[in-house]
Motif scaffolding. Structure first.
Motif, PDB file in Angstrom:
ATOM      1  N   UNK A  51     -45.697 -27.399  10.063  1.00 31.18           N
ATOM      2  CA  UNK A  51     -44.350 -26.972  10.348  1.00 31.18           C
ATOM      3  C   UNK A  51     -44.225 -26.759  11.857  1.00 31.18           C
ATOM      4  N   UNK A  52     -44.892 -27.305  12.763  1.00 29.05           N
ATOM      5  CA  UNK A  52     -44.727 -26.883  13.945  1.00 29.05           C
ATOM      6  C   UNK A  52     -44.640 -28.278  14.844  1.00 29.05           C
ATOM      7  N   UNK A  53     -44.068 -28.174  15.963  1.00 26.77           N
ATOM      8  CA  UNK A  53     -43.500 -29.280  16.737  1.00 26.77           C
ATOM      9  C   UNK A  53     -44.504 -29.109  18.060  1.00 26.77           C
ATOM     10  N   UNK A  54     -44.948 -30.216  18.662  1.00 30.60           N
ATOM     11  CA  UNK A  54     -45.797 -30.184  19.821  1.00 30.60           C
ATOM     12  C   UNK A  54     -45.343 -31.335  20.820  1.00 30.60           C
ATOM     13  N   UNK A  55     -45.507 -30.999  22.013  1.00 30.19           N
ATOM     14  CA  UNK A  55     -45.243 -32.127  22.935  1.00 30.19           C
ATOM     15  C   UNK A  55     -46.472 -31.954  24.129  1.00 30.19           C
ATOM     16  N   UNK A  56     -46.614 -33.014  24.764  1.00 30.01           N
ATOM     17  CA  UNK A  56     -47.765 -32.894  25.997  1.00 30.01           C
ATOM     18  C   UNK A  56     -47.069 -33.025  27.236  1.00 30.01           C
ATOM     19  N   UNK A  57     -47.267 -31.979  28.319  1.00 32.46           N
ATOM     20  CA  UNK A  57     -46.752 -31.969  29.447  1.00 32.46           C
ATOM     21  C   UNK A  57     -47.978 -32.538  30.332  1.00 32.46           C
ATOM     22  N   UNK A  58     -47.462 -33.270  31.358  1.00 29.40           N
ATOM     23  CA  UNK A  58     -48.534 -33.656  32.532  1.00 29.40           C
ATOM     24  C   UNK A  58     -48.229 -32.883  33.674  1.00 29.40           C
ATOM     25  N   UNK A  59     -49.215 -31.927  33.926  1.00 32.88           N
ATOM     26  CA  UNK A  59     -48.891 -31.019  34.922  1.00 32.88           C
ATOM     27  C   UNK A  59     -49.289 -31.476  36.255  1.00 32.88           C
ATOM     28  N   UNK A  60     -50.354 -32.580  36.391  1.00 32.54           N
ATOM     29  CA  UNK A  60     -50.718 -33.293  37.504  1.00 32.54           C
ATOM     30  C   UNK A  60     -51.119 -34.618  37.135  1.00 32.54           C
ATOM     31  N   UNK A  61     -51.488 -35.480  38.376  1.00 37.63           N
ATOM     32  CA  UNK A  61     -51.963 -36.770  37.937  1.00 37.63           C
ATOM     33  C   UNK A  61     -52.975 -36.565  37.028  1.00 37.63           C
ATOM     34  N   UNK A  62     -53.031 -37.184  35.827  1.00 36.35           N
ATOM     35  CA  UNK A  62     -54.363 -37.222  34.855  1.00 36.35           C
ATOM     36  C   UNK A  62     -54.697 -36.051  34.240  1.00 36.35           C
ATOM     37  N   UNK A  63     -53.803 -34.871  34.456  1.00 36.77           N
ATOM     38  CA  UNK A  63     -53.996 -33.672  33.656  1.00 36.77           C
ATOM     39  C   UNK A  63     -52.801 -33.727  32.633  1.00 36.77           C
ATOM     40  N   UNK A  64     -53.153 -33.336  31.323  1.00 40.98           N
ATOM     41  CA  UNK A  64     -52.214 -33.060  30.387  1.00 40.98           C
ATOM     42  C   UNK A  64     -52.372 -31.777  29.524  1.00 40.98           C
ATOM     43  N   UNK A  65     -51.386 -31.265  29.247  1.00 37.19           N
ATOM     44  CA  UNK A  65     -51.289 -29.897  28.474  1.00 37.19           C
ATOM     45  C   UNK A  65     -50.380 -29.875  27.089  1.00 37.19           C
ATOM     46  N   UNK A  66     -51.110 -29.337  26.224  1.00 38.30           N
ATOM     47  CA  UNK A  66     -50.088 -29.402  24.997  1.00 38.30           C
ATOM     48  C   UNK A  66     -49.565 -28.197  24.891  1.00 38.30           C
ATOM     49  N   UNK A  67     -48.152 -28.290  24.531  1.00 33.97           N
ATOM     50  CA  UNK A  67     -47.131 -27.231  24.350  1.00 33.97           C
ATOM     51  C   UNK A  67     -46.749 -27.144  22.828  1.00 33.97           C
ATOM     52  N   UNK A  68     -46.630 -26.150  22.271  1.00 31.07           N
ATOM     53  CA  UNK A  68     -45.757 -25.700  21.146  1.00 31.07           C
ATOM     54  C   UNK A  68     -44.350 -25.667  21.376  1.00 31.07           C
ATOM     55  N   UNK A  69     -43.392 -26.226  20.869  1.00 31.81           N
ATOM     56  CA  UNK A  69     -42.039 -26.168  21.102  1.00 31.81           C
ATOM     57  C   UNK A  69     -41.042 -25.942  19.963  1.00 31.81           C
ATOM     58  N   UNK A  70     -39.893 -25.386  20.252  1.00 35.53           N
ATOM     59  CA  UNK A  70     -39.097 -24.999  19.288  1.00 35.53           C
ATOM     60  C   UNK A  70     -37.846 -26.024  19.335  1.00 35.53           C
ATOM     61  N   UNK A  71     -37.544 -26.668  18.404  1.00 37.93           N
ATOM     62  CA  UNK A  71     -36.266 -27.484  18.619  1.00 37.93           C
ATOM     63  C   UNK A  71     -35.082 -27.027  18.273  1.00 37.93           C
ATOM     64  N   UNK A  72     -33.931 -27.357  18.914  1.00 33.55           N
ATOM     65  CA  UNK A  72     -32.558 -26.996  18.707  1.00 33.55           C
ATOM     66  C   UNK A  72     -31.751 -28.116  17.752  1.00 33.55           C
ATOM     67  N   UNK A  73     -32.238 -29.262  18.082  1.00 40.07           N
ATOM     68  CA  UNK A  73     -31.521 -30.376  17.260  1.00 40.07           C
ATOM     69  C   UNK A  73     -32.630 -31.559  17.518  1.00 40.07           C
TER      70      UNK A  73
END
Length: 409
Positions: free
Chosen positions: A343-365
């Motif tokens: 029931x959750x939405x996730x995305x990945x954010x690139x914080x620097x070159x070659x480094x990725x961080x998963x984020x749980x997000x809330x959608x509005x649309x």
């Protein structure tokens, strides 16, 4: 001594080696060993490349070593601050019910004549078909009988009034005659109203005319000469004998979500696109919004009105309604950048070159191409838009490897 003479002796010695089977086997084995040795010298085994280092998990981040081939597969895009978003909703064109008439049989009968066909323009009051209907004839007869009874009652009332003035009859008898005359007039009015609603009330001809009450075009006809019709064939689920509508103005039925209602108030302009006209858009205006949510689809019905003076649009066409919705907060990212886990939405954010961080997000649309994130990502952050599932797999493998016990040396 010549070269040929010098080679004769060695050749004779080599031939002597094959005089017996045992010697031939030994010589063949020696030749094979020499061939293998020669191939090995001429084709040395390539030096094995060292394995590519695997990504590792550090805290909540997945780190790829520099130059890792999978980094090139993880395309990113900057999250952009959202000022407005285009809402896309399914839409369907239908007849304008304010300018549409569906004609059903009021009495049983048989079709005598057809006076209109599909595509024909008709005026209000024009007869589209005529039925021979004994039931309607009985209604006409009731009207004629009621008219005769009313005339008799009126004459009786006039006579009794004269007798009452001459003190021949009592007031009670006069009142009774007046009441009878009133009842006869009421019955006549009822019978005439019934017959006028469906046809002529002047004579008994058993001919029931199916007439249009609106000006428009015959857009549907489910009737043929000689066909028998009955009143129980009308109503929901049964096709009308005739459908007359004004196709110059159509309705657009839209299924909206709860979150979109604020943007779909009456008077709001929308843009309608249709698969049959990919290079065109049509403007419509919202006329009404439903006050309840459909329990099955969880959608709210919205109705818009669209001009169709050129008659390009047809009823029952399917399309997409687009409405511009103003936004106060949130960022827009491609739909491919968001993953649904339970029931959750996730995305990945690139914080620097070659480094990725998963984020749980809330959608509005959630749109087909873009998604509005109202919580979890800031404007300007680099979001992984390509191969997010590959990144999720690498993250899971790295976490499993981090929890494995170290092998003894």
């Amino acid at each position: 001594m010549s070269i040929r003479q010098n080679l004769q002796a060695p050749l004779r010695q080599a031939a002597a080696l094959f005089n017996t089977p045992t010697k031939r086997i030994i010589a063949g084995g020696s030749a094979l060993a020499i061939a293998v040795l020669a191939y090995t010298v001429l084709n040395p085994t390539p030096t094995a490349k060292p394995p590519t280092p695997e990504p590792i998990v550090q805290g909540e981040q997945l780190r790829f070593p520099a130059g890792h081939p999978q980094i090139a597969l993880l395309g990113t895009v900057a999250a952009k601050a959202a000022e407005s978003i285009t809402i896309e909703l399914p839409a369907r064109l239908v007849w304008n019910e304010e300018r549409t008439q569906r004609i059903y049989p009021a009495f049983a009968g048989r079709v005598l004549s057809l006076n209109a066909d599909i595509g024909q323009s008709v005026n209000a009051g024009q007869v589209l078909a005529t039925l021979a209907s004994p039931e309607f004839g009985a209604a006409q007869a009731d009207t004629a009988k009621a008219m005769a009874d009313a005339q008799v009652a009126d004459r009786a009332l006039a006579r009794h009034q004269t007798l009452f003035e001459a003190d021949v009859i009592s007031r009670k008898e006069l009142d009774s005659t007046e009441a009878e005359a009133l009842r006869a007039r009421a019955e006549l009015a009822r019978a005439q109203a019934r017959t006028r609603m469906y046809g002529s009330a002047q004579n008994v001809n058993q001919q029931l005319g199916l007439a249009a009450t609106v000006k428009g075009v015959v857009v549907e006809r489910n009737l043929s000469a000689g066909q028998e019709v009955r009143p129980d064939q009308g109503g929901p689920g049964n096709p009308a004998l005739f459908v007359v509508s004004d196709p110059s103005v159509l309705w657009v039925q839209i299924d909206a979500r709860e979150a979109d209602i604020a943007s779909l108030q009456p008077g709001t302009k929308i843009s309608l696109t249709l698969p049959n006209y990919p290079d065109q858009s049509f403007e419509a205006k919202i006329a009404a919004t439903g006050d309840f949510i459909d329990s099955a689809t969880r959608a709210i019905k919205v109705r818009a009105v669209i001009d169709n003076a050129k008659r390009l649009l047809k009823a029952e066409m399917l399309g997409t309604a687009r409405i511009q919705r103003k936004l106060a907060t949130g960022v827009l990212v491609p739909s491919s950048a968001v993953q649904l886990r339970g029931n959750e939405h996730w995305t990945y954010v690139q914080t620097e070159a070659g480094v990725y961080e998963p984020r749980r997000v809330k959608l509005g649309y959630e749109g087909i191409k873009e998604v509005l994130i109202v919580e979890g990502v800031q404007a300007g952050e680099q979001i992984v838009k390509d191969n997010g599932l590959l990144l999720a797999r690498e993250f899971r493998i790295a976490q499993e490897n981090a929890h494995k016990p170290a092998e003894p040396k």
